[in-house]
Design an enzyme around this catalytic site. Structure first.
Site, PDB file in Angstrom:
ATOM      1  N   SER A 239      -0.793   5.332   4.239  1.00  0.00           N
ATOM      2  CA  SER A 239      -1.785   4.742   3.354  1.00  0.00           C
ATOM      3  C   SER A 239      -3.082   5.493   3.552  1.00  0.00           C
ATOM      4  CB  SER A 239      -1.994   3.261   3.707  1.00  0.00           C
ATOM      5  OG  SER A 239      -3.129   2.731   3.067  1.00  0.00           O
TER       6      SER A 239
ATOM      7  N   TYR B  12      -3.210  -3.693   9.595  1.00  0.00           N
ATOM      8  CA  TYR B  12      -2.697  -2.702   8.634  1.00  0.00           C
ATOM      9  C   TYR B  12      -3.248  -1.316   8.948  1.00  0.00           C
ATOM     10  CZ  TYR B  12      -1.137  -0.994   4.051  1.00  0.00           C
ATOM     11  OH  TYR B  12      -0.513  -0.308   3.032  1.00  0.00           O
TER      12      TYR B  12
END
Length: 260
Positions: free
Chosen positions: A142, A155
């Site tokens: 990401s 995350y």
């Protein structure tokens, strides 16, 4: 070159994983599908791919929080398909909350699925790849594997860790014909972010589309979300012979998010 090889994609029943599965299947690549479906529903999805693309398929709904389940999943996939030539670690979950109140169970779940599962799938895949002197490991990280955002402690930590894992695997496997890369998308139009958009819409008393635009442009200069298929097409390129020297890279697809 790629027809007849086998790709295993975690989290491939929706979003990026499903779109990527279609892109690879179009090239005659056999598929191991995985996701949150019961076995009957997953078997039907696998059969749809098999019928449409004339490829060999397998479905498994292994719990990626359980290392024993991952081991059984990978052994079954290798025994059934012969080898895993292309490994795409795509499965991921999200929870947004400030560090001081972040739930411990959410932290452990995000670490397990977004990072630790990739370690296990890679570990099980490497012997066959080394034996064949060819392999492609592609981790869907990401933009949050490169930069941070508030309320995304677990995350960001997991995705930063996935980028680091990718680099180590690339170094260790460089002489075996195996590449390892991390794709780092910005905003992708998948169900994973719908909750964030809905929260903004509720707080701002705005429409879903207005909230979506607000969410995108707060971080990313390009004011649109990426179609998941674009990531599948990039994966296909990384599997090609043209990309054989690209390894150990963290490759942003982020609408200039990290260019700022």
């Amino acid at each position: 070159m790629l027809a007849g090889k086998t790709a295993l994609i975690t989290g491939s029943t929706s979003g990026i994983g499903l779109a990527s599965a279609h892109v690879l299947a179009e090239q005659g690549i056999n598929l191991v599908l995985h996701g949150l479906m019961d076995n009957d529903e997953g078997a039907r999805l696998a059969q749809e791919f098999s019928d449409k693309y004339q490829i060999k398929t397998l479905f498994d709904n292994a719990n990626l929080m359980d290392s024993n389940a991952i081991s059984a999943f990978m052994k079954r996939a290798i025994q059934t398909m012969g080898s895993i030539d292309i490994l795409i670690n795509n499965a991921g979950i999200q929870h947004t909350e400030a560090v001081d109140t972040f739930p411990e169970d959410k932290w452990h779940a995000i670490m397990a699925i977004n990072l630790t599962a990739a370690f296990h799938t890679i570990q099980h895949s490497l012997a066959g790849m080394k034996e064949n002197s060819w392999g492609r490991i592609i981790n869907i990280a990401s933009v949050h594997g490169l930069v941070a955002s508030k309320n995304k402690a677990a995350y960001c930590a997991a995705k930063h860790g996935l980028v680091g894992l990718t680099k180590v695997v690339a170094l260790e496997c460089a002489e075996h014909g195996i590449t390892a890369n991390a794709i780092c998308p910005g905003w992708v139009d998948t169900p994973l972010i719908n909750e964030q958009i809905t929260d903004i819409a509720n707080k701002e008393n705005s429409s879903f589309e207005q909230a979506k635009y607000q969410l995108i442009t707060a971080k990313q200069p390009l004011p649109e979300m990426m179609d998941p298929r674009q990531i599948g097409e990039f994966i296909l390129f990384l599997c090609s012979d043209s990309a054989r020297s690209i390894t150990g890279s963290s490759l942003p697809m982020d609408g200039a998010w990290t260019a700022q």
